[in-house]
Design a protein around this motif. Structure first.
Motif, PDB file in Angstrom:
ATOM      1  N   PHE A  21       0.697  -1.135   0.079  1.00 39.04           N
ATOM      2  CA  PHE A  21       0.002  -0.108   0.095  1.00 39.04           C
ATOM      3  C   PHE A  21       0.854   1.074  -0.005  1.00 39.04           C
ATOM      4  O   PHE A  21       0.697   2.349  -0.688  1.00 39.04           O
ATOM      5  CB  PHE A  21      -0.868   0.148   1.030  1.00 39.04           C
ATOM      6  CG  PHE A  21      -1.796   1.456   1.363  1.00 39.04           C
ATOM      7  CD1 PHE A  21      -2.930   1.499   0.570  1.00 39.04           C
ATOM      8  CD2 PHE A  21      -1.231   2.237   2.063  1.00 39.04           C
ATOM      9  CE1 PHE A  21      -3.520   2.850   0.679  1.00 39.04           C
ATOM     10  CE2 PHE A  21      -1.940   3.701   1.957  1.00 39.04           C
ATOM     11  CZ  PHE A  21      -3.069   3.732   1.326  1.00 39.04           C
ATOM     12  N   PHE A  25       0.600   3.949  -3.027  1.00 35.22           N
ATOM     13  CA  PHE A  25       0.203   5.326  -2.624  1.00 35.22           C
ATOM     14  C   PHE A  25       1.222   6.392  -2.813  1.00 35.22           C
ATOM     15  O   PHE A  25       1.041   7.301  -3.454  1.00 35.22           O
ATOM     16  CB  PHE A  25      -0.376   5.621  -1.296  1.00 35.22           C
ATOM     17  CG  PHE A  25      -1.182   6.683  -0.956  1.00 35.22           C
ATOM     18  CD1 PHE A  25      -2.650   6.471  -0.984  1.00 35.22           C
ATOM     19  CD2 PHE A  25      -0.930   7.805  -0.855  1.00 35.22           C
ATOM     20  CE1 PHE A  25      -3.382   7.436  -1.045  1.00 35.22           C
ATOM     21  CE2 PHE A  25      -1.694   9.173  -0.633  1.00 35.22           C
ATOM     22  CZ  PHE A  25      -3.141   8.861  -0.673  1.00 35.22           C
ATOM     23  N   ALA A  95      -5.431   1.554  -2.839  1.00 35.32           N
ATOM     24  CA  ALA A  95      -4.889   3.150  -2.882  1.00 35.32           C
ATOM     25  C   ALA A  95      -5.972   3.918  -3.704  1.00 35.32           C
ATOM     26  O   ALA A  95      -6.039   5.075  -3.156  1.00 35.32           O
ATOM     27  CB  ALA A  95      -3.470   3.153  -3.302  1.00 35.32           C
TER      28      ALA A  95
END
Length: 137
Positions: A21, A25, A95
């Motif tokens: 993640f 992101f 994300a």
């Protein structure tokens, strides 16, 4: 709450780790984060959210508008992160869903949630995924 639960369920079903993640992101281009913040501010302070949800003649129509807008943001950020919707990883889906959720949640436009989260993820990944403009595929 339902959207957050669906994001968490999807992440659990696809074994998305925190590091995956973080990388997904952090790979969102700076300009995309700024654009999301601009839309978030416009939706909240520009009364667009009220027109979309509260003012239509039919409350169900307002809900449909909100779902469609969330879908547009989701797929736009999925494309920005992955470069291709078909090649998107599970972490990119999570994300993108989080960005769409934050942008369209009421009363988030006056704070910089997306920028602070993006900066934190960029620090965690030591700037390895830093991009200014999205690549054109």
């Amino acid at each position: 709450m339902v959207a957050m639960a669906l994001i968490a369920w999807y992440a659990g079903q696809h074994n998305v780790t925190a590091q995956e993640f973080n990388e997904a992101f952090a790979s969102i281009p700076v300009t995309a984060i700024l654009l999301a913040m601009f839309f978030d501010y416009g939706l909240d302070s520009g009364k667009l959210y009220d027109k979309m949800i509260k003012k239509p003649s039919n409350r169900m129509l307002g809900l449909v508008y909100a779902i469609l807008a969330t879908g547009v943001f989701f797929f736009a950020f999925l494309w920005l992160i992955s470069g291709s919707i078909q090649a998107a990883s599970a972490a990119a889906v999570v994300a993108s869903a989080l960005v769409a959720l934050i942008v369209l949640m009421p009363r988030t436009g006056t704070s910089e949630w997306l920028l602070w989260l993006w900066l934190a993820e960029t620090l965690v990944t030591a700037g390895k995924f830093l991009t200014i403009l999205p690549g054109v595929h």
